[in-house]
Design a protein around this motif. Structure first.
Motif, PDB file in Angstrom:
ATOM      1  N   VAL A 118       0.986  -1.260   0.158  1.00  0.00           N
ATOM      2  CA  VAL A 118       0.101  -0.056   0.036  1.00  0.00           C
ATOM      3  C   VAL A 118       0.883   1.410   0.105  1.00  0.00           C
ATOM      4  CG1 VAL A 118      -1.787   1.211   1.270  1.00  0.00           C
ATOM      5  CG2 VAL A 118      -1.968  -1.144   1.204  1.00  0.00           C
ATOM      6  N   ARG A 119       2.090   1.107   0.780  1.00  0.00           N
ATOM      7  CA  ARG A 119       2.997   2.408   0.793  1.00  0.00           C
ATOM      8  C   ARG A 119       4.090   1.646   1.128  1.00  0.00           C
ATOM      9  NH1 ARG A 119       4.961   3.519   5.799  1.00  0.00           N
ATOM     10  NH2 ARG A 119       3.645   3.787   7.408  1.00  0.00           N
ATOM     11  N   PRO A 120       5.402   2.318   0.793  1.00  0.00           N
ATOM     12  CA  PRO A 120       6.609   1.851   1.052  1.00  0.00           C
ATOM     13  C   PRO A 120       6.679   1.921   3.008  1.00  0.00           C
ATOM     14  CG  PRO A 120       6.876   3.427  -0.415  1.00  0.00           C
ATOM     15  CD  PRO A 120       5.461   3.503  -0.239  1.00  0.00           C
ATOM     16  N   VAL A 121       7.248   0.807   3.354  1.00  0.00           N
ATOM     17  CA  VAL A 121       7.412   0.746   4.781  1.00  0.00           C
ATOM     18  C   VAL A 121       8.996   0.940   5.072  1.00  0.00           C
ATOM     19  CG1 VAL A 121       7.235  -0.669   6.911  1.00  0.00           C
ATOM     20  CG2 VAL A 121       5.350  -0.924   5.024  1.00  0.00           C
ATOM     21  N   ALA A 122       9.352   1.772   5.981  1.00  0.00           N
ATOM     22  CA  ALA A 122      10.748   2.215   6.230  1.00  0.00           C
ATOM     23  C   ALA A 122      11.442   1.432   7.289  1.00  0.00           C
ATOM     24  CB  ALA A 122      11.042   3.788   6.531  1.00  0.00           C
ATOM     25  N   VAL A 123      12.788   0.938   7.132  1.00  0.00           N
ATOM     26  CA  VAL A 123      13.491   0.417   8.214  1.00  0.00           C
ATOM     27  C   VAL A 123      13.373   1.356   9.496  1.00  0.00           C
ATOM     28  CG1 VAL A 123      15.699  -0.360   8.828  1.00  0.00           C
ATOM     29  CG2 VAL A 123      15.126  -0.613   6.553  1.00  0.00           C
ATOM     30  N   GLY A 124      13.023   0.690  10.640  1.00  0.00           N
ATOM     31  CA  GLY A 124      12.745   1.598  11.841  1.00  0.00           C
ATOM     32  C   GLY A 124      11.449   1.937  12.207  1.00  0.00           C
ATOM     33  N   GLU A 125      10.537   1.585  11.420  1.00  0.00           N
ATOM     34  CA  GLU A 125       9.133   1.548  11.412  1.00  0.00           C
ATOM     35  C   GLU A 125       8.463   0.599  12.491  1.00  0.00           C
ATOM     36  OE1 GLU A 125       6.085   3.977   9.157  1.00  0.00           O
ATOM     37  OE2 GLU A 125       7.262   2.942   7.475  1.00  0.00           O
ATOM     38  N   ALA A 126       7.620   0.761  13.321  1.00  0.00           N
ATOM     39  CA  ALA A 126       7.172  -0.322  14.264  1.00  0.00           C
ATOM     40  C   ALA A 126       5.787  -0.857  13.551  1.00  0.00           C
ATOM     41  CB  ALA A 126       6.876   0.188  15.640  1.00  0.00           C
ATOM     42  N   VAL A 127       5.859  -1.937  13.017  1.00  0.00           N
ATOM     43  CA  VAL A 127       4.634  -2.652  12.244  1.00  0.00           C
ATOM     44  C   VAL A 127       3.880  -3.819  13.475  1.00  0.00           C
ATOM     45  CG1 VAL A 127       4.024  -3.841  10.226  1.00  0.00           C
ATOM     46  CG2 VAL A 127       6.028  -2.328  10.169  1.00  0.00           C
ATOM     47  N   SER A 128       2.496  -3.655  13.259  1.00  0.00           N
ATOM     48  CA  SER A 128       1.734  -4.724  13.775  1.00  0.00           C
ATOM     49  C   SER A 128       1.069  -5.626  12.790  1.00  0.00           C
ATOM     50  CB  SER A 128       0.606  -3.963  14.484  1.00  0.00           C
ATOM     51  OG  SER A 128       1.017  -3.087  15.580  1.00  0.00           O
ATOM     52  N   ALA A 235      10.618 -13.427  -4.267  1.00  0.00           N
ATOM     53  CA  ALA A 235      11.586 -12.290  -3.875  1.00  0.00           C
ATOM     54  C   ALA A 235      12.652 -11.867  -4.816  1.00  0.00           C
ATOM     55  CB  ALA A 235      12.193 -12.671  -2.618  1.00  0.00           C
ATOM     56  N   ARG A 236      13.165 -13.208  -5.066  1.00  0.00           N
ATOM     57  CA  ARG A 236      14.411 -13.122  -6.286  1.00  0.00           C
ATOM     58  C   ARG A 236      14.037 -12.429  -7.550  1.00  0.00           C
ATOM     59  NH1 ARG A 236      17.774 -11.589  -8.825  1.00  0.00           N
ATOM     60  NH2 ARG A 236      19.817 -12.398  -9.833  1.00  0.00           N
ATOM     61  N   ALA A 237      12.720 -13.030  -8.057  1.00  0.00           N
ATOM     62  CA  ALA A 237      12.264 -12.139  -9.296  1.00  0.00           C
ATOM     63  C   ALA A 237      11.834 -10.771  -9.051  1.00  0.00           C
ATOM     64  CB  ALA A 237      11.012 -13.022  -9.567  1.00  0.00           C
ATOM     65  N   LEU A 238      11.318 -10.429  -8.148  1.00  0.00           N
ATOM     66  CA  LEU A 238      11.100  -8.917  -7.742  1.00  0.00           C
ATOM     67  C   LEU A 238      12.259  -8.063  -7.558  1.00  0.00           C
ATOM     68  CD1 LEU A 238       7.874  -8.893  -5.395  1.00  0.00           C
ATOM     69  CD2 LEU A 238       7.864  -8.370  -7.807  1.00  0.00           C
ATOM     70  N   ALA A 239      13.241  -8.759  -7.030  1.00  0.00           N
ATOM     71  CA  ALA A 239      14.486  -7.936  -6.939  1.00  0.00           C
ATOM     72  C   ALA A 239      15.126  -7.673  -8.206  1.00  0.00           C
ATOM     73  CB  ALA A 239      15.456  -8.772  -5.990  1.00  0.00           C
ATOM     74  N   ALA A 240      14.835  -8.555  -9.438  1.00  0.00           N
ATOM     75  CA  ALA A 240      15.227  -8.387 -10.740  1.00  0.00           C
ATOM     76  C   ALA A 240      14.596  -7.112 -11.264  1.00  0.00           C
ATOM     77  CB  ALA A 240      15.138  -9.601 -11.455  1.00  0.00           C
ATOM     78  N   LEU A 241      13.308  -6.960 -10.913  1.00  0.00           N
ATOM     79  CA  LEU A 241      12.747  -5.947 -11.341  1.00  0.00           C
ATOM     80  C   LEU A 241      12.354  -4.693 -10.268  1.00  0.00           C
ATOM     81  CD1 LEU A 241       9.372  -8.288 -12.459  1.00  0.00           C
ATOM     82  CD2 LEU A 241      11.151  -7.337 -13.863  1.00  0.00           C
ATOM     83  N   GLU A 242      13.043  -4.796  -9.426  1.00  0.00           N
ATOM     84  CA  GLU A 242      13.287  -3.574  -8.453  1.00  0.00           C
ATOM     85  C   GLU A 242      13.090  -2.094  -8.790  1.00  0.00           C
ATOM     86  OE1 GLU A 242      15.371  -2.822  -4.219  1.00  0.00           O
ATOM     87  OE2 GLU A 242      16.414  -3.766  -5.907  1.00  0.00           O
ATOM     88  N   SER A 243      13.675  -1.987 -10.010  1.00  0.00           N
ATOM     89  CA  SER A 243      13.963  -0.383 -10.249  1.00  0.00           C
ATOM     90  C   SER A 243      12.833   0.176 -11.031  1.00  0.00           C
ATOM     91  CB  SER A 243      15.182  -0.395 -11.755  1.00  0.00           C
ATOM     92  OG  SER A 243      14.987  -1.246 -12.665  1.00  0.00           O
ATOM     93  N   GLU A 244      11.879  -0.984 -11.384  1.00  0.00           N
ATOM     94  CA  GLU A 244      10.512  -0.399 -12.138  1.00  0.00           C
ATOM     95  C   GLU A 244       9.357  -0.528 -11.128  1.00  0.00           C
ATOM     96  OE1 GLU A 244       8.823  -4.081 -14.709  1.00  0.00           O
ATOM     97  OE2 GLU A 244      10.687  -3.184 -15.467  1.00  0.00           O
ATOM     98  N   LEU A 245       9.451  -1.002  -9.989  1.00  0.00           N
ATOM     99  CA  LEU A 245       8.464  -1.117  -9.153  1.00  0.00           C
ATOM    100  C   LEU A 245       7.966   0.254  -8.617  1.00  0.00           C
ATOM    101  CD1 LEU A 245       9.396  -4.294  -6.995  1.00  0.00           C
ATOM    102  CD2 LEU A 245       7.727  -4.178  -8.933  1.00  0.00           C
ATOM    103  N   PRO A 246       6.665   0.605  -8.645  1.00  0.00           N
ATOM    104  CA  PRO A 246       6.296   2.040  -8.056  1.00  0.00           C
ATOM    105  C   PRO A 246       6.135   1.567  -6.652  1.00  0.00           C
ATOM    106  CG  PRO A 246       4.348   0.611  -8.877  1.00  0.00           C
ATOM    107  CD  PRO A 246       5.501  -0.408  -9.356  1.00  0.00           C
ATOM    108  N   GLU A 247       5.729   2.829  -5.934  1.00  0.00           N
ATOM    109  CA  GLU A 247       5.396   2.678  -4.415  1.00  0.00           C
ATOM    110  C   GLU A 247       4.435   1.828  -4.020  1.00  0.00           C
ATOM    111  OE1 GLU A 247       5.415   6.766  -2.980  1.00  0.00           O
ATOM    112  OE2 GLU A 247       7.770   6.721  -3.101  1.00  0.00           O
TER     113      GLU A 247
END
Length: 301
Positions: A118-128, A235-247
């Motif tokens: 839904v939105r990027p989740v940043a390192v350091g955020e607290a997630v439930s 995950a490996r497939a999405l990593a290969a497409l990482e540069s084009e993924l929207p937020e």
């Protein structure tokens, strides 16, 4: 799942060291792996009106970095789109090893996975997190159900995962004749998948299913050798497409034939409505391992 379902909030994530022994103890493992359906103590029941939750889980930068390296993602301020799955997975396992759950864990086949960022989740955020099971339904080869994992930050829905599992045996039939497999698409990249990727991914994800770790343990549970985790492949497939993924986006995959380790796989993509489709196949035999697609549309509520 009904609105008055019981939610059990845990003090901390369930330990993988106890979950898989619990899974083995709660099921009749060896008969299943010879072709007999695996059942649990609640076989006669439907899915339980039960959810497990964890509150305010701090995202650790070191763990995120370890996960990113194993899966091929770059290091960024936001966590990889598949990362929250590994934090929700222990809750899935806790629910599936509960005495109220109708099926044994070992032998369940992860056949599809859907993630909504839904939105990027940043390192350091607290997630439930909150995990429940829903939509038990017939399948030609048995029963299917979904494990739904919801991630929120300060009450805001930021990520959701849906893992579809198949329990083989007692199906409705009607699967039809075996379909001819089409020729695989031309590979844009060839990946060498090392023999130890199951152990490496298991160490960082906590998913230490014996079929992924060693050839000997995989053979005990009916596999010819260790196989790669489906979620590592996604995950490996999405990593290969990482540069084009929207937020914000949705990504669906269907898991096909397992990747026997070590392996050489071909990765291919093509344009799709609102995003891109992708696939993994055996580089030599052309057999399909994974098919998926991401799109920019998301469900906002």
């Amino acid at each position: 799942m009904s609105g008055d379902a019981t939610t059990r909030t845990l003090d901390g994530p369930p330990g993988a060291a106890s979950l898989y022994p619990r899974a083995v103890a709660g099921t009749y493992a060896l008969p299943l792996l010879r072709g007999v359906p695996l059942i649990g103590p609640g076989q006669a029941k439907g899915l339980p009106d039960l959810a497990f939750a964890l509150q305010d889980v701090a995202l650790d930068g070191g763990h995120v970095a370890d996960y990113a390296r194993v899966c091929g993602f770059s290091l960024r301020d936001a966590v990889p789109p598949t990362y929250l799955h590994v934090l929700a997975f222990p809750l899935q396992m806790r629910l599936m090893t509960d005495s109220s759950f109708p099926f044994g864990v070992l032998g369940l086949v992860h056949v599809e996975n859907r993630i909504e960022v839904v939105r990027p989740v940043a390192v350091g955020e607290a997630v439930s997190f909150r995990v429940h099971a829903e939509d038990l339904r017939d399948h030609p080869r048995g029963k299917q159900f979904d494990m739904v994992s919801l991630a929120t930050v300060d009450g805001e829905r930021v990520w959701e995962g849906r893992s579809t599992y198949l329990r083989r045996g007692g199906g409705t039939g009607g699967g039809g004749a075996k379909e001819d497999r089409p020729e695989p698409p031309a590979a844009e990249a060839i990946w060498k998948v090392p023999a130890d990727i199951g152990r490496r991914y298991g160490a960082v994800s906590g998913d230490r299913n014996p079929i992924h770790l060693h050839n000997l343990s995989a053979k005990v549970f009916g596999m010819p050798c260790a196989i790669a985790h489906g979620m590592w492949l996604k995950a490996r497939a999405l990593a290969a497409l990482e540069s084009e993924l929207p937020e914000a986006f949705v990504v669906d995959v269907r898991f096909k034939l397992p990747v026997l380790l070590p392996a050489t796989v071909g990765f291919s993509t093509r344009a799709a409505d609102g995003g891109r489709a992708f696939a993994l196949h055996d580089a030599k035999k052309g057999l399909p391992h994974l098919e998926g697609a991401w799109s920019s549309g998301i469900r906002v509520a």
